[in-house]
Design a protein around this motif. Structure first.
Motif, PDB file in Angstrom:
ATOM      1  N   GLY A 187       5.341  19.133 -16.200  1.00 52.62           N
ATOM      2  CA  GLY A 187       6.061  18.060 -15.543  1.00 52.62           C
ATOM      3  C   GLY A 187       5.600  17.764 -14.126  1.00 52.62           C
ATOM      4  O   GLY A 187       4.872  18.530 -13.489  1.00 52.62           O
ATOM      5  N   ALA A 188       6.069  16.604 -13.627  1.00 49.09           N
ATOM      6  CA  ALA A 188       5.629  16.113 -12.322  1.00 49.09           C
ATOM      7  C   ALA A 188       6.114  16.991 -11.181  1.00 49.09           C
ATOM      8  O   ALA A 188       5.402  17.200 -10.198  1.00 49.09           O
ATOM      9  N   ALA A 189       7.340  17.514 -11.282  1.00 52.35           N
ATOM     10  CA  ALA A 189       7.879  18.315 -10.177  1.00 52.35           C
ATOM     11  C   ALA A 189       7.056  19.576  -9.954  1.00 52.35           C
ATOM     12  O   ALA A 189       6.761  19.954  -8.815  1.00 52.35           O
ATOM     13  N   CYS A 190       6.667  20.230 -11.036  1.00 49.39           N
ATOM     14  CA  CYS A 190       5.850  21.440 -10.915  1.00 49.39           C
ATOM     15  C   CYS A 190       4.497  21.114 -10.300  1.00 49.39           C
ATOM     16  O   CYS A 190       4.022  21.801  -9.388  1.00 49.39           O
ATOM     17  N   ALA A 191       3.854  20.044 -10.787  1.00 46.71           N
ATOM     18  CA  ALA A 191       2.552  19.666 -10.241  1.00 46.71           C
ATOM     19  C   ALA A 191       2.646  19.289  -8.773  1.00 46.71           C
ATOM     20  O   ALA A 191       1.753  19.613  -7.978  1.00 46.71           O
ATOM     21  N   ASP A 192       3.729  18.626  -8.390  1.00 47.25           N
ATOM     22  CA  ASP A 192       3.901  18.257  -6.983  1.00 47.25           C
ATOM     23  C   ASP A 192       4.084  19.492  -6.104  1.00 47.25           C
ATOM     24  O   ASP A 192       3.600  19.534  -4.971  1.00 47.25           O
ATOM     25  N   ARG A 193       4.776  20.505  -6.615  1.00 44.13           N
ATOM     26  CA  ARG A 193       4.915  21.752  -5.832  1.00 44.13           C
ATOM     27  C   ARG A 193       3.552  22.397  -5.613  1.00 44.13           C
ATOM     28  O   ARG A 193       3.244  22.871  -4.515  1.00 44.13           O
ATOM     29  N   VAL A 194       2.727  22.413  -6.653  1.00 47.33           N
ATOM     30  CA  VAL A 194       1.386  22.986  -6.526  1.00 47.33           C
ATOM     31  C   VAL A 194       0.570  22.183  -5.520  1.00 47.33           C
ATOM     32  O   VAL A 194      -0.127  22.745  -4.668  1.00 47.33           O
ATOM     33  N   ALA A 195       0.650  20.858  -5.599  1.00 43.63           N
ATOM     34  CA  ALA A 195      -0.119  20.008  -4.685  1.00 43.63           C
ATOM     35  C   ALA A 195       0.294  20.249  -3.239  1.00 43.63           C
ATOM     36  O   ALA A 195      -0.560  20.303  -2.345  1.00 43.63           O
ATOM     37  N   ARG A 196       1.590  20.410  -2.997  1.00 46.17           N
ATOM     38  CA  ARG A 196       2.038  20.678  -1.628  1.00 46.17           C
ATOM     39  C   ARG A 196       1.483  22.000  -1.126  1.00 46.17           C
ATOM     40  O   ARG A 196       1.060  22.122   0.031  1.00 46.17           O
ATOM     41  N   GLN A 197       1.484  23.019  -1.990  1.00 51.69           N
ATOM     42  CA  GLN A 197       0.938  24.311  -1.592  1.00 51.69           C
ATOM     43  C   GLN A 197      -0.547  24.206  -1.281  1.00 51.69           C
ATOM     44  O   GLN A 197      -1.048  24.880  -0.375  1.00 51.69           O
ATOM     45  N   MET A 198      -1.264  23.371  -2.016  1.00 50.04           N
ATOM     46  CA  MET A 198      -2.707  23.230  -1.827  1.00 50.04           C
ATOM     47  C   MET A 198      -3.060  22.176  -0.785  1.00 50.04           C
ATOM     48  O   MET A 198      -4.242  21.950  -0.493  1.00 50.04           O
ATOM     49  N   VAL A 199      -2.026  21.524  -0.226  1.00 51.34           N
ATOM     50  CA  VAL A 199      -2.226  20.430   0.735  1.00 51.34           C
ATOM     51  C   VAL A 199      -3.181  19.397   0.122  1.00 51.34           C
ATOM     52  O   VAL A 199      -4.161  18.970   0.730  1.00 51.34           O
ATOM     53  N   ALA A 200      -2.866  19.031  -1.110  1.00 53.25           N
ATOM     54  CA  ALA A 200      -3.691  18.092  -1.862  1.00 53.25           C
ATOM     55  C   ALA A 200      -2.868  16.864  -2.208  1.00 53.25           C
ATOM     56  O   ALA A 200      -1.632  16.890  -2.186  1.00 53.25           O
TER      57      ALA A 200
END
Length: 331
Positions: A187-200
């Motif tokens: 899902g989008a929420a999980c991917a967004d959490r990963v992106a925030r951690q990676m500053v991506a």
């Protein structure tokens, strides 16, 4: 003797194994490694286990000059749910026969295969890209197409999702593809959490252009001046509002025709197609993270009514808003 100095990381049930060929591009390995390692549920339970292998289990050289110590030999691919083939240097030589045989075997038993950058050459050599659309780094796309005519090579896009086989362009596009896979799985929420951690960037469409091509005779201004990103950010903050190409062009202070041309050059898609994709993403986020009725989700995401949302949502995700919410809220 166990190694010291690194924290023990819990492993998820979905096994991701990266195949590292000699001359591995280190960034093409670390990008998916970080993305999959950081993906977890609300209880912080990891979704994936990530490990590495080489043809014989020995360390592999990299294009940056250091070696990578892998965890296993090709036997690890027999247990992988997802196989990542990283970019590597020796693309003009056939990959080791054992490696291509292992990739074919993984594909036959239903493992998901994905490549970053020139890793597509190994997938093509294994025959798993035959009859499929694929991409690689723009500088090597013509070589891929010439050597493997059965592959439909798209040199423009960031990544291509063919279901059980996915390919990406070079370097940072490996982050985009990995986030896309996490989004598809969890899902989008999980991917967004990963992106925030990676500053991506939380989401760049697979169809987005690999690089910005200035119109002939133009010289791109420094610091991103001249880019339409500020207008895209303005749109993202107003998804619930009626938006037209004319309104976006006014914000960018250019004519609608110029805006549409430059928008496609930067993103690989039209303004309205891009807007629709953003609205679907917002609907996905709201379905995952809120208890809003579907009608309210439709209004907040800019679809106007539930019928319009259901129509566009099904086209984009092959499911309904209600079924999507049930799947990812349960997850």
């Amino acid at each position: 003797m166990p190694r010291t100095g690194a924290p023990k990381i819990r492993q998820g049930s979905h096994r991701v194994v990266a195949l590292c060929l000699p001359g591995t591009v280190a960034f093409d390995l670390t990008a998916p490694a970080q993305a999959f390692r950081l993906a977890h549920g609300p209880d912080y339970a990891p979704h994936y286990g990530f490990s590495t292998c080489s043809v014989d289990g020995a360390p592999v050289s990299t294009t940056t000059g250091f070696e990578i110590a892998v965890e296993a030999g090709l036997g690890a691919l027999r247990r992988a749910d997802t196989v990542v083939v990283t970019g590597y240097w020796a693309i003009h030589e056939p990959p080791p026969a054992k490696a291509t045989a292992a990739l074919r075997a993984a594909a036959r038993r239903g493992a998901r295969l994905m490549s970053v950058c020139t890793g597509a050459f190994a997938l093509a050599a294994a025959g798993v890209l035959d009859g499929r659309r694929a991409t690689t780094h723009w500088a090597w796309a013509a070589d891929l197409a010439a050597r493997f005519p059965a592959v439909e090579v798209d040199p423009e896009v960031l990544f291509v999702d063919e279901g059980d086989v996915l390919t990406s362009a070079g370097l940072s596009a490996g982050i985009d593809l990995s986030l896309h896979v996490v989004r598809r799985d969890h899902g989008a929420a999980c991917a967004d959490r990963v992106a925030r951690q990676m500053v991506a960037a939380p989401h760049r469409d697979g169809g987005q252009a690999q690089f910005f091509r200035a119109p002939e005779g133009d010289v791109p201004a420094p610091s991103g001046d001249g880019s339409l990103e500020s207008t895209r950010a303005w749109v993202r903050e107003r998804l619930a509002e009626p938006l037209t190409v004319e309104a976006m062009a006014r914000h960018a202070n250019v004519s609608p025709r110029t805006f549409a041309r430059r928008f496609r050059e930067e993103t690989g898609t039209t303004p309205l197609q891009w807007l629709l994709a953003r609205r679907v993403l917002e609907a996905r986020r709201l379905l995952e993270e809120s208890d809003l009725p579907v009608e309210s989700v439709a209004a907040a995401a800019g679809f106007g009514n539930a019928a319009s949302l259901r129509d566009h949502f099904r086209r984009a995700t092959a499911t309904t808003p209600t079924a999507y919410r049930r799947t990812f809220r349960a997850g």
